[in-house]
Design a protein around this motif. Sequence first.
Motif, PDB file in Angstrom:
ATOM      1  N   GLY A 201       0.890  -1.102   0.176  1.00 29.65           N
ATOM      2  CA  GLY A 201       0.066   0.054  -0.031  1.00 29.65           C
ATOM      3  C   GLY A 201       0.824   1.213   0.037  1.00 29.65           C
ATOM      4  O   GLY A 201       0.494   2.068   0.734  1.00 29.65           O
ATOM      5  N   TRP A 202       1.912   1.221  -0.625  1.00 22.35           N
ATOM      6  CA  TRP A 202       2.733   2.493  -1.098  1.00 22.35           C
ATOM      7  C   TRP A 202       1.886   3.611  -1.300  1.00 22.35           C
ATOM      8  O   TRP A 202       1.011   3.414  -2.196  1.00 22.35           O
ATOM      9  CB  TRP A 202       3.999   2.069  -1.786  1.00 22.35           C
ATOM     10  N   ARG A 203       2.286   4.790  -1.077  1.00 22.29           N
ATOM     11  CA  ARG A 203       1.777   5.915  -1.558  1.00 22.29           C
ATOM     12  C   ARG A 203       2.161   6.113  -3.158  1.00 22.29           C
ATOM     13  O   ARG A 203       3.323   5.511  -3.660  1.00 22.29           O
ATOM     14  CB  ARG A 203       2.154   7.323  -0.998  1.00 22.29           C
ATOM     15  N   GLU A 204       1.189   6.540  -4.052  1.00 19.61           N
ATOM     16  CA  GLU A 204       1.217   6.664  -5.454  1.00 19.61           C
ATOM     17  C   GLU A 204       2.592   7.135  -5.879  1.00 19.61           C
ATOM     18  O   GLU A 204       3.369   6.625  -6.826  1.00 19.61           O
ATOM     19  CB  GLU A 204       0.142   7.275  -6.229  1.00 19.61           C
ATOM     20  N   GLU A 205       3.061   8.290  -5.185  1.00 23.06           N
ATOM     21  CA  GLU A 205       4.191   8.919  -5.468  1.00 23.06           C
ATOM     22  C   GLU A 205       5.234   8.235  -5.058  1.00 23.06           C
ATOM     23  O   GLU A 205       6.582   8.560  -5.501  1.00 23.06           O
ATOM     24  CB  GLU A 205       4.265  10.403  -4.864  1.00 23.06           C
TER      25      GLU A 205
ATOM     26  N   ARG B  65      13.482   2.293   3.014  1.00 21.82           N
ATOM     27  CA  ARG B  65      13.245   3.538   3.932  1.00 21.82           C
ATOM     28  C   ARG B  65      11.775   4.107   3.986  1.00 21.82           C
ATOM     29  O   ARG B  65      11.179   4.479   4.777  1.00 21.82           O
ATOM     30  CB  ARG B  65      14.327   4.855   3.193  1.00 21.82           C
ATOM     31  N   HIS B  66      10.944   3.509   2.703  1.00 19.85           N
ATOM     32  CA  HIS B  66       9.679   3.614   2.677  1.00 19.85           C
ATOM     33  C   HIS B  66       8.800   2.492   2.983  1.00 19.85           C
ATOM     34  O   HIS B  66       7.389   2.979   2.940  1.00 19.85           O
ATOM     35  CB  HIS B  66       9.335   4.295   1.358  1.00 19.85           C
ATOM     36  N   ILE B  67       9.275   1.250   3.065  1.00 19.13           N
ATOM     37  CA  ILE B  67       8.219   0.344   3.401  1.00 19.13           C
ATOM     38  C   ILE B  67       7.043   0.173   4.182  1.00 19.13           C
ATOM     39  O   ILE B  67       5.960  -0.098   4.237  1.00 19.13           O
ATOM     40  CB  ILE B  67       9.060  -1.039   3.403  1.00 19.13           C
ATOM     41  N   LEU B  68       7.608   0.861   5.546  1.00 24.93           N
ATOM     42  CA  LEU B  68       6.777   0.854   6.472  1.00 24.93           C
ATOM     43  C   LEU B  68       6.127   2.449   6.863  1.00 24.93           C
ATOM     44  O   LEU B  68       5.734   2.748   7.954  1.00 24.93           O
ATOM     45  CB  LEU B  68       7.452   0.461   8.085  1.00 24.93           C
ATOM     46  N   LYS B  69       6.092   3.156   5.817  1.00 22.85           N
ATOM     47  CA  LYS B  69       5.757   4.661   5.945  1.00 22.85           C
ATOM     48  C   LYS B  69       4.659   4.696   5.104  1.00 22.85           C
ATOM     49  O   LYS B  69       4.670   4.846   4.085  1.00 22.85           O
ATOM     50  CB  LYS B  69       7.144   5.607   5.574  1.00 22.85           C
TER      51      LYS B  69
END
Length: 261
Positions: A164-168, A179-183
């Motif tokens: 469910g990552w942000r589209e950007e 760095r973004h996997i849990l954000k």
Amino acid sequence: MKTRKSISLIRDYVGLDKKLKSKLFISQNGCHEWTGAKNYDGYGVIWFEGYSWATHRVAYELANGAISQSSEKFWVLHKCDNPSCCNPEHLYVGSPSDNARDCAERCRKSVGWRLWASQDPNFDPKRKVGTVYYEYKGEIKTLTEWSELFGINAITLNQRFMAGWREEDIPLPANKYKRHILKDCNTNYKRFSGIEEVNNYLTNKEKKLKENKVPVSARIPVWMKSILENSAIKNDRNFSLELINRVKLSLTEEEKKIAGI
């Protein structure tokens, strides 16, 4: 070259044929169903002269002769999409690529996927899974196509969509992955298994838009309609057009589709 398993390795063809037919049931659709042991994908398995055999392969070769060791098309495939069927008329030989194409078109997946997915308590063993498609920013492509477009490994990209990552963040370089996997992972992406699911989704979506289609005027608040009517009486066309444009700009993309603008 490695020797492929073929009935050319068998000495007693008559005994093998007798053992195979002893556990076949002919169904109304013409399939010769194997009622003996099966593997986790539903393919029949038989033990004979020290070897385990796939029953559909044995059935094909007993009817048509052993497949040549040098043949490019050495796989025995089903026309009926019934793994336990041993009717030679429902079988044909093909290459690994033929098998992969059938797997995708008929929404099947590899054994490895089934073993992995079966660990999920909600796993449905009858569920068919084929080529994976994702809808991203309103556009639908296969996972492979998205992977090539972003220059990201398909497995990594699939994890991003499912997490469910942000589209950007989806197209970010792979070195920023952890760095973004849990954000901020709460975006939902529509996932499809096979082209049939995609076509059904698009057909239903188009049907829904047509059913819900309303004119822009129907979405304008009552108070604004009165202003428009008064301005129309005064022939103040420019003022009316300005308000209409402001309403259009305030609509979301989905509302614009519903309104047909």
